[in-house]
Design an enzyme around this catalytic site. Sequence first.
Site, PDB file in Angstrom:
ATOM      1  CG  ASP A 198      -1.747  -1.139   1.452  1.00  0.00           C
ATOM      2  OD1 ASP A 198      -1.697  -2.072   0.620  1.00  0.00           O
ATOM      3  OD2 ASP A 198      -2.468  -1.171   2.465  1.00  0.00           O
ATOM      4  CG  PHE A 210      -0.019  -2.373   9.688  1.00  0.00           C
ATOM      5  CD1 PHE A 210       1.244  -2.940   9.634  1.00  0.00           C
ATOM      6  CD2 PHE A 210      -1.104  -3.230   9.829  1.00  0.00           C
ATOM      7  CE1 PHE A 210       1.428  -4.314   9.704  1.00  0.00           C
ATOM      8  CE2 PHE A 210      -0.935  -4.602   9.889  1.00  0.00           C
ATOM      9  CZ  PHE A 210       0.329  -5.147   9.827  1.00  0.00           C
ATOM     10  CD  GLU A 217      -7.012  -4.699   4.173  1.00  0.00           C
ATOM     11  OE1 GLU A 217      -6.304  -5.178   5.082  1.00  0.00           O
ATOM     12  OE2 GLU A 217      -6.820  -4.934   2.958  1.00  0.00           O
TER      13      GLU A 217
END
Length: 470
Positions: free
Chosen positions: A12, A68, A190
């Site tokens: 990502d 993250f 997400e």
Amino acid sequence: FHFTPLKNWMNDQNGLVFYQGEYHLFFQYNPFGNEWGHMSWGHAVSRDMVHWKQLPVAIPEANGVMIFSGSAVVDWHNSSGFCKNSSSSDNSCLVAIYAGYTGKLQNQNVAYSNDRGRTWKKYAGNPVIDLHIADFRDPKVFWYQPGHKWIVVTVLATEHKARLFASKDLKHWTTLSDFGPEGAVGGAWECPDLFKLPIENEHGQSRWVLSIDVNPGGIAGGSGNQYFVGSFDGRKFVNDNPAGKALWADYGKDFYASTSFSDIPASDGRRIWMGWFGNWQYAARFPTTPWRGAQSIPRVLKLKRFPQGIRLIQQPVAELETLRGRHVTIENESVEAANRVLQSKAVSGDTLEIEATIEPGNAKSFGFEVRTGRAQQTTIGIDRVKSELFVDRTRSGDTGFDPRFSGRQTAPLRIAAGQLVELHIFVDRCSIEVFANHGERVMSELIFPSVSSQGIRLFPSGGRGRIFRL
């Protein structure tokens, strides 16, 4: 056309932000190998979103906490108190908010930079939002001017909910509301994003877009990017469309974790996003080395009203035109004549940009075969009978690394009798991005052909069509 890290694993993109003349691309990165793990924020910068320079890791994994996904903003007026700019006329700095992962729980944390993103310091009061649960991640923060406050949208991934919080200082957050479950709920939610866009050709009219990725349970059962169009009043997002209906931003298998740039100047006026060029079904087995993972080209987002409702359209950023070199133009020719021109001009390559206006005629299907070579080709076209755009990578090259990779993907595309169809295609060394009818439909597909497979040709099937302009 696409950013890849110099080496190692990337997924990502995070913290897309424009600051002091630079576009920043942060991304999920493993500094130690080309498999997922040790998640940290990698970092690259660009002046034009085309030519990128990779910098050292921005925010590393430390003390058992992985870094993250998340986002970054410019704190223009030092609402956080983090900014210590040396210039008395500039009180700004970069602030990132990211999900920290301990191996069991996920919570939201803040870091800041006073040197244009080159070094970062984690806030001593982290975490700033902690629900003490396992799947609470991917904060996307933005400034909501009507309420003079920061908003962050996060996901409760396994509950299929987006949860919104508000803050005055990026450190102390209060809960606002939840959205969902709605749309596609076949997998974890997400990477949310929430932004306002004007409606094309409707002066003064605008709507809010809430983008949420689904893994798996997206297009063709893989990862996918869904979005909702509606309203936001500073507290709650309300969907305009039927709750059970998922709208998809990309119908290919390899566009995921999309997020938009923060703080692009108002004088520019564009909302631009990028996505991870990958799919969790087979990302760990991509046949690339020493890097694994790529980002999509940057895309300009717009809203347009169609008979079925207001929908998102995407178009490549104009800056990509700086990469154009030798070009060939063909107008009002049959497929056979166009192919003769392509052959006579020796048009081939592992990187191509194709702009085509085609007249399908009575052909059942019509389009391009690219990256052709011995027993290899990727087919891009329209099926006039089924009213579909399609990409077929069955014979695209190395497809055996995962049984879910090979195949033919489709997207609904309105094709009225006698209508011209416009295709804008980016062919890269291991990817295809297709924009149909000015971005009404988009498909992103990875391919792994042999280096020698560099041919291109047009095809009609089941009839005859013409090239209006190529």
